[in-house]
Scaffold this active site. Structure first.
Site, PDB file in Angstrom:
ATOM      1  CG  ASN A 150      -3.427   2.172  -1.321  1.00  0.00           C
ATOM      2  OD1 ASN A 150      -2.284   1.928  -1.000  1.00  0.00           O
ATOM      3  ND2 ASN A 150      -3.865   3.411  -1.415  1.00  0.00           N
TER       4      ASN A 150
ATOM      5  CB  THR B  46      -0.914   0.050   1.246  1.00  0.00           C
ATOM      6  OG1 THR B  46      -0.073   0.255   2.392  1.00  0.00           O
ATOM      7  CG2 THR B  46      -1.707  -1.218   1.416  1.00  0.00           C
ATOM      8  CB  CYS B  47       0.072   4.656  -1.071  1.00  0.00           C
ATOM      9  SG  CYS B  47       0.003   4.091  -2.762  1.00  0.00           S
ATOM     10  CG  ASP B  48      -0.156   4.061   5.845  1.00  0.00           C
ATOM     11  OD1 ASP B  48       0.884   4.166   6.527  1.00  0.00           O
ATOM     12  OD2 ASP B  48      -1.249   4.521   6.208  1.00  0.00           O
TER      13      ASP B  48
END
Ligand SMILES: *Cc1c(COP(=O)(O)O)cnc(C)c1O
Length: 376
Positions: A366, A323-325
């Site tokens: 996401n 994910t983009c976290d």
């Protein structure tokens, strides 16, 4: 990984990420615990894995259930559990859930404060109640202490009040912390509980139950003591403190029953060396913290990961989710090494992931779907 899981993965090549769980292994773990602690009633902690095939198998084996919400109670009832075999073990319960559980026939409830006790007296009158006390969680990889439980003095007053309120003051509970690797921790807690039994007997109240909680560990990366070692330490402490007058003994295992029955199959999305000067490669999988591996928070639970290249030359890695976290990192400080041959597209297995994975998966953060589940 059990042979049945290995065969399923080889033959079916299921889409990743997914959990494959061998329900026969759940049965074996349940039987091992029952053999180790024949005097204890086993209340499976549903939160570890509430999948219907797991609950149904455990119902057949005569397990009882520790549920944390009305939804978990419903899952147990749907699996065929009798309401009297369910303990509502969460010390934090909505009034509406207490009412529904009581109406469904659940008659055992946990609490750790006067405010919750008053809710139980009002909405589940006459029920058996037990008070959770605070105990040391040293030795636990996943502690559960600060949020729950009261002092011995607090529990004493609360149990007396429970009697005054018309509830049945059944006993005391504790939890030594999950993935507890010290066999001494239950014994220390039993000593504290026994003191309060004595104290309350002198005040005219006879408690009848000790709930020893869960915490029994499984070998992830590191070896842990055997379940028989925990059982011996527990029974030694119980007989030392209670002699022949043993109270009802409850255990609430979650992780021990389901963890090693399950394997997460995942795909390597990317292997990168973002800093050419650093030896550490970053390995990104299609499952991470938000896909269900939440217990990697603080790198607390360190799963074993196998790859198709095991045995070849390896090097240090950081392992992260897709994910983009920025928090979606599994391991950066725990000295993980993976084969140098590992590449995008490889399938890897995250072992002993049958507990505390499926239910922690986020809903489409996401855009990613929660992991698929296969019970075999
Ligand atoms: C989570 C929990 C359990 C199960 O703990 P494990 O460490 O998985 O055995 C048992 N009892 C209570 C009250 C819990 O919150």
């Amino acid at each position: 990984m059990t042979p049945k899981v290995a065969r399923f993965l080889a033959e079916q090549q299921p889409a990743t990420p997914c959990l494959v769980l061998d329900v026969d292994r759940v049965e074996r773990n349940f039987a091992a615990l029952r053999a180790a602690l024949p005097l204890a009633q086993i209340y499976y902690a549903v939160k570890a894995n509430p999948a219907p095939p797991v609950l149904e198998r455990l119902v057949r084996l005569g397990s009882r259930f520790d549920a944390a919400s009305m939804e978990e109670i419903t899952a147990c009832l749907d699996a065929g559990a009798r309401p009297e075999s369910i303990s509502y073990g969460n010390t934090i319960k909505k009034v509406s859930a207490i009412r529904r559980a009581h109406a469904a026939g659940v008659d055992m409830f946990a609490f750790d404060c006067t405010e919750e006790l008053d809710k139980l007296a009002r909405h589940a009158p006459g029920s058996r109640v037990y008070c959770r006390i605070l105990v040391e969680n040293a030795g636990a990889d996943w502690p559960l202490s600060r949020k729950f439980g009261t002092t011995l003095e607090g529990a004493r007053a609360l149990m007396l009040r429970a009697g005054e309120l018309g509830l049945d003051p059944y006993g005391l509970s504790f939890h030594v912390g999950s993935q507890q690797t010290s066999t001494a921790s239950h014994a220390a807690a039993i000593g504290r509980v026994a003191m309060l039994f004595t104290d309350l007997r002198e005040a005219g109240m006879n408690l009848r139950m000790v709930n020893l909680g869960g915490g029994f560990p499984v070998p992830y990366r590191d070896a842990v003591p055997d379940i028989d070692d925990f059982a011996r330490a527990i029974m030694h402490a119980m007989t030392a403190h209670f002699g022949n007058a043993l109270p009802d003994m409850l255990v609430e295992p979650g992780r021990f029953i389901v963890a090693d029955a399950g394997v997460v199959s995942a795909e390597v999305v990317l292997v990168s060396r973002r800093d050419p000067a650093a030896p550490v490669r970053w390995v990104y999988l299609d499952i991470g913290r938000f896909g269900g591996l939440a217990e990697t928070e603080g790198e607390a639970i360190r799963y074993r990961i196998t790859t198709p290249h095991d045995g070849g030359a390896s090097g240090p890695v950081a392992i992260a989710g897709p994910t983009c976290d920025g928090a979606d990192i599994l391991y950066e400080r725990s000295n993980y090494r993976l084969p140098l041959a590992l590449a995008c597209g490889d399938r890897v297995e995250v072992l002993a992931t049958g507990a505390y994975v499926t239910t922690y998966a986020s809903q489409r953060f996401n855009g990613f779907f929660p992991l698929a589940e296969h019970y075999i």
